[in-house]
Design a protein around this motif. Structure first.
Motif, PDB file in Angstrom:
ATOM      1  N   SER A   1     -55.333  71.570  27.551  1.00  0.00           N
ATOM      2  CA  SER A   1     -56.618  71.092  27.015  1.00  0.00           C
ATOM      3  C   SER A   1     -56.454  70.223  25.778  1.00  0.00           C
ATOM      4  O   SER A   1     -57.148  69.219  25.623  1.00  0.00           O
ATOM      5  CB  SER A   1     -57.532  72.273  26.678  1.00  0.00           C
ATOM      6  OG  SER A   1     -57.838  72.985  27.844  1.00  0.00           O
ATOM      7  N   ASP A   2     -55.542  70.619  24.891  1.00  0.00           N
ATOM      8  CA  ASP A   2     -55.341  69.834  23.668  1.00  0.00           C
ATOM      9  C   ASP A   2     -54.872  68.425  24.002  1.00  0.00           C
ATOM     10  O   ASP A   2     -55.350  67.448  23.434  1.00  0.00           O
ATOM     11  CB  ASP A   2     -54.340  70.515  22.740  1.00  0.00           C
ATOM     12  CG  ASP A   2     -54.886  71.784  22.110  1.00  0.00           C
ATOM     13  OD1 ASP A   2     -56.124  71.946  22.054  1.00  0.00           O
ATOM     14  OD2 ASP A   2     -54.077  72.629  21.675  1.00  0.00           O
TER      15      ASP A   2
ATOM     16  N   CYS B   1     -63.213  69.636  30.973  1.00  0.00           N
ATOM     17  CA  CYS B   1     -63.466  68.290  30.437  1.00  0.00           C
ATOM     18  C   CYS B   1     -64.502  67.544  31.260  1.00  0.00           C
ATOM     19  O   CYS B   1     -65.078  66.569  30.788  1.00  0.00           O
ATOM     20  CB  CYS B   1     -62.176  67.472  30.392  1.00  0.00           C
ATOM     21  SG  CYS B   1     -60.986  68.045  29.179  1.00  0.00           S
TER      22      CYS B   1
ATOM     23  N   ASP C   1     -55.354  66.836  26.828  1.00  0.00           N
ATOM     24  CA  ASP C   1     -56.468  66.139  27.475  1.00  0.00           C
ATOM     25  C   ASP C   1     -57.434  65.569  26.450  1.00  0.00           C
ATOM     26  O   ASP C   1     -57.835  64.401  26.534  1.00  0.00           O
ATOM     27  CB  ASP C   1     -57.241  67.088  28.402  1.00  0.00           C
ATOM     28  CG  ASP C   1     -56.443  67.521  29.612  1.00  0.00           C
ATOM     29  OD1 ASP C   1     -55.450  66.847  29.966  1.00  0.00           O
ATOM     30  OD2 ASP C   1     -56.806  68.551  30.205  1.00  0.00           O
ATOM     31  N   HIS C   2     -57.811  66.378  25.472  1.00  0.00           N
ATOM     32  CA  HIS C   2     -58.769  65.919  24.464  1.00  0.00           C
ATOM     33  C   HIS C   2     -58.177  64.795  23.616  1.00  0.00           C
ATOM     34  O   HIS C   2     -58.872  63.839  23.277  1.00  0.00           O
ATOM     35  CB  HIS C   2     -59.257  67.084  23.608  1.00  0.00           C
ATOM     36  CG  HIS C   2     -60.126  68.038  24.373  1.00  0.00           C
ATOM     37  ND1 HIS C   2     -61.398  67.718  24.787  1.00  0.00           N
ATOM     38  CD2 HIS C   2     -59.882  69.277  24.846  1.00  0.00           C
ATOM     39  CE1 HIS C   2     -61.909  68.727  25.471  1.00  0.00           C
ATOM     40  NE2 HIS C   2     -61.002  69.689  25.525  1.00  0.00           N
TER      41      HIS C   2
ATOM     42  N   LEU D   1     -58.208  61.701  25.931  1.00  0.00           N
ATOM     43  CA  LEU D   1     -59.586  61.242  26.141  1.00  0.00           C
ATOM     44  C   LEU D   1     -60.115  60.520  24.897  1.00  0.00           C
ATOM     45  O   LEU D   1     -60.806  59.505  25.012  1.00  0.00           O
ATOM     46  CB  LEU D   1     -60.490  62.410  26.531  1.00  0.00           C
ATOM     47  CG  LEU D   1     -60.299  62.934  27.957  1.00  0.00           C
ATOM     48  CD1 LEU D   1     -60.994  64.284  28.135  1.00  0.00           C
ATOM     49  CD2 LEU D   1     -60.789  61.920  28.982  1.00  0.00           C
ATOM     50  N   GLU D   2     -59.765  61.030  23.732  1.00  0.00           N
ATOM     51  CA  GLU D   2     -60.175  60.364  22.482  1.00  0.00           C
ATOM     52  C   GLU D   2     -59.555  58.967  22.400  1.00  0.00           C
ATOM     53  O   GLU D   2     -60.223  57.996  22.024  1.00  0.00           O
ATOM     54  CB  GLU D   2     -59.736  61.204  21.283  1.00  0.00           C
ATOM     55  CG  GLU D   2     -60.003  60.542  19.954  1.00  0.00           C
ATOM     56  CD  GLU D   2     -59.314  61.252  18.797  1.00  0.00           C
ATOM     57  OE1 GLU D   2     -59.175  60.607  17.745  1.00  0.00           O
ATOM     58  OE2 GLU D   2     -58.906  62.418  18.943  1.00  0.00           O
TER      59      GLU D   2
ATOM     60  N   ASP E   1     -57.891  69.335  32.512  1.00  0.00           N
ATOM     61  CA  ASP E   1     -58.674  70.555  32.347  1.00  0.00           C
ATOM     62  C   ASP E   1     -60.060  70.344  32.947  1.00  0.00           C
ATOM     63  O   ASP E   1     -60.801  69.474  32.485  1.00  0.00           O
ATOM     64  CB  ASP E   1     -58.782  70.896  30.863  1.00  0.00           C
ATOM     65  CG  ASP E   1     -59.505  72.198  30.594  1.00  0.00           C
ATOM     66  OD1 ASP E   1     -60.090  72.787  31.525  1.00  0.00           O
ATOM     67  OD2 ASP E   1     -59.488  72.632  29.428  1.00  0.00           O
TER      68      ASP E   1
END
Length: 164
Positions: free
Chosen positions: A104-105, A90, A107-108, A111-112, A87
């Protein structure tokens, strides 16, 4: 001299197995049936390869995040698989035309996991999209469209898997 590992049993007696967290999206948005099957096959092959190397593997579908934080304890390494585009929000950009398979979910979530792995000084490997997410986690950005005739070769209707 230490005992050599044999190929059929890479874990020597008394050696603790490495636990790897593998993340990817098994059902990317905009992917057709054969494409989804191909992505799932690639994920299975990655997991099976790690297991043949003697690792314990926990696979998490990043789009479902079907794992609790407690299950992530004791993870020694992180592998992020390929997939759709990250996304652009980000890394502070608007989506360009042709952005594909953004979740997006997922990706987040990934990334976390990268940021936690970095804090724990854990080995991280990214394949294609995974490599891009590692870049984003380090504050980098991406060129969204690298143009025709470059490293990604595919059809405009996504009927063929992108090759590198």
């Amino acid at each position: 001299m230490s005992e050599m590992l044999d190929e059929t049993n890479p874990t020597s007696p008394g050696t603790q197995s490495v636990k790897a967290l593998v993340t990817g999206t098994l059902n990317p948005q905009e992917a057709g049936g054969w494409q989804t099957e191909w992505i799932q096959q690639l994920a299975r092959q990655a997991v099976e390869g790690l297991e043949r190397a003697g690792m314990d593997v926990l696979f998490v579908d990043a789009s479902e995040r079907n794992v609790s934080e407690a299950e992530l304890e004791g993870v020694d390494a992180l592998l992020l698989l390929g997939g759709g585009d990250a996304d652009p929000s980000c890394y502070g950009q608007e989506a360009a035309p042709g952005t594909y398979g953004v979740n997006s979910d997922a990706d987040h979530f990934e990334l976390e996991k990268i940021r936690k792995a970095l804090k724990a000084n854990m080995p991280i490997l990214g394949i294609c999209r995974g490599m891009q997410l590692i870049n984003i986690a380090h504050g980098g950005d991406l060129v969204q469209d690298i143009g025709p005739g470059t490293i990604h070769l595919d059809t405009s209707n996504r009927s063929m898997m992108s090759t590198h």
